[in-house]
Design a protein around this motif. Structure first.
Motif, mmCIF file in Angstrom:
data_model
loop_
_atom_site.group_PDB
_atom_site.id
_atom_site.type_symbol
_atom_site.label_atom_id
_atom_site.label_comp_id
_atom_site.label_asym_id
_atom_site.label_seq_id
_atom_site.Cartn_x
_atom_site.Cartn_y
_atom_site.Cartn_z
ATOM 1 N N SER A 149 0.837 -1.209 0.000
ATOM 2 C CA SER A 149 0.000 0.000 0.000
ATOM 3 C C SER A 149 0.869 1.255 0.000
ATOM 4 C CB SER A 149 -0.921 0.017 1.218
ATOM 5 O OG SER A 149 -1.877 -0.998 1.120
ATOM 6 N N ASN B 127 2.292 1.671 -3.499
ATOM 7 C CA ASN B 127 1.250 2.134 -4.423
ATOM 8 C C ASN B 127 0.931 3.612 -4.198
ATOM 9 O OD1 ASN B 127 0.849 -0.213 -5.922
ATOM 10 N ND2 ASN B 127 -0.591 -1.043 -4.445
ATOM 11 N N TYR C 221 -0.008 2.687 -8.792
ATOM 12 C CA TYR C 221 -0.247 1.243 -8.772
ATOM 13 C C TYR C 221 0.889 0.516 -9.472
ATOM 14 C CZ TYR C 221 -2.327 -3.295 -9.527
ATOM 15 O OH TYR C 221 -2.551 -4.645 -9.557
ATOM 16 N N GLY C 222 1.503 -0.422 -8.781
ATOM 17 C CA GLY C 222 2.613 -1.180 -9.341
ATOM 18 C C GLY C 222 2.139 -2.513 -9.890
ATOM 19 N N GLU C 223 2.193 -2.646 -11.179
ATOM 20 C CA GLU C 223 1.730 -3.874 -11.812
ATOM 21 C C GLU C 223 2.779 -4.968 -11.688
ATOM 22 O OE1 GLU C 223 0.385 -5.159 -16.233
ATOM 23 O OE2 GLU C 223 -0.268 -3.205 -15.510
ATOM 24 N N TRP D 26 7.528 -0.976 -9.720
ATOM 25 C CA TRP D 26 7.295 0.458 -9.771
ATOM 26 C C TRP D 26 8.571 1.104 -10.288
ATOM 27 C CZ3 TRP D 26 6.101 -2.864 -5.956
ATOM 28 C CH2 TRP D 26 4.781 -2.924 -5.508
#
Length: 135
Positions: free
Chosen positions: A94, A97, A102-104, A108
């Motif tokens: 969290s 992010n 938002y880290g796919e 990141w």
């Protein structure tokens, strides 16, 4: 009073950012000073030595958090790897992010001066690692 204290502690926890990016390019002396000032819950571990890599190592008293700050041949930070207990996974994801979007797939990135820094997360059975390195 107790509710106020609990609320303050919760807010404090969420305000503590993942600050490893501040170290990239910093000298060992400045890193040590920053760690002493901003990360008082982490203790330097001077017992660990490695002839192959230069690094600084810090750990929490409960061993839920270990930082390894890798240094280059000029004693400047070239990367950071933080290992956490899996009990902290949701909180740290969290934080990442919030800080980087938002880290796919546990990835990141961010820009620090002229450098692009990659942040990756790798989860194992008992712990996970957050790594910051220059791309």
């Amino acid at each position: 009073r107790m509710k106020r204290l609990q609320l303050s502690l919760i807010l404090l926890i969420f305000m503590i950012p993942v600050k490893a990016q501040e170290f990239y390019g910093m000298t060992e002396k400045n890193i040590r000073a920053l760690m002493e000032r901003d990360y008082q819950g982490l203790t330097p571990d001077n017992m660990v030595r490695n002839n192959l890599f230069r690094y600084l190592r810090y750990h929490s008293a409960d061993d839920d958090e270990t930082w390894i700050i890798f240094l280059d041949d000029r004693n400047r930070c070239k990367g950071v790897r933080i290992t956490y207990s899996n009990t902290l996974y949701d909180t740290k994801i969290s934080e990442l992010n919030r800080k980087y979007g938002y880290g796919e797939g546990g990835k990141w990135s961010y820009r620090l001066e002229r450098n692009r820094i990659a942040v990756t997360v790798h989860r194992d059975e008992w712990f996970f690692t957050v790594t910051h390195v220059r791309m």
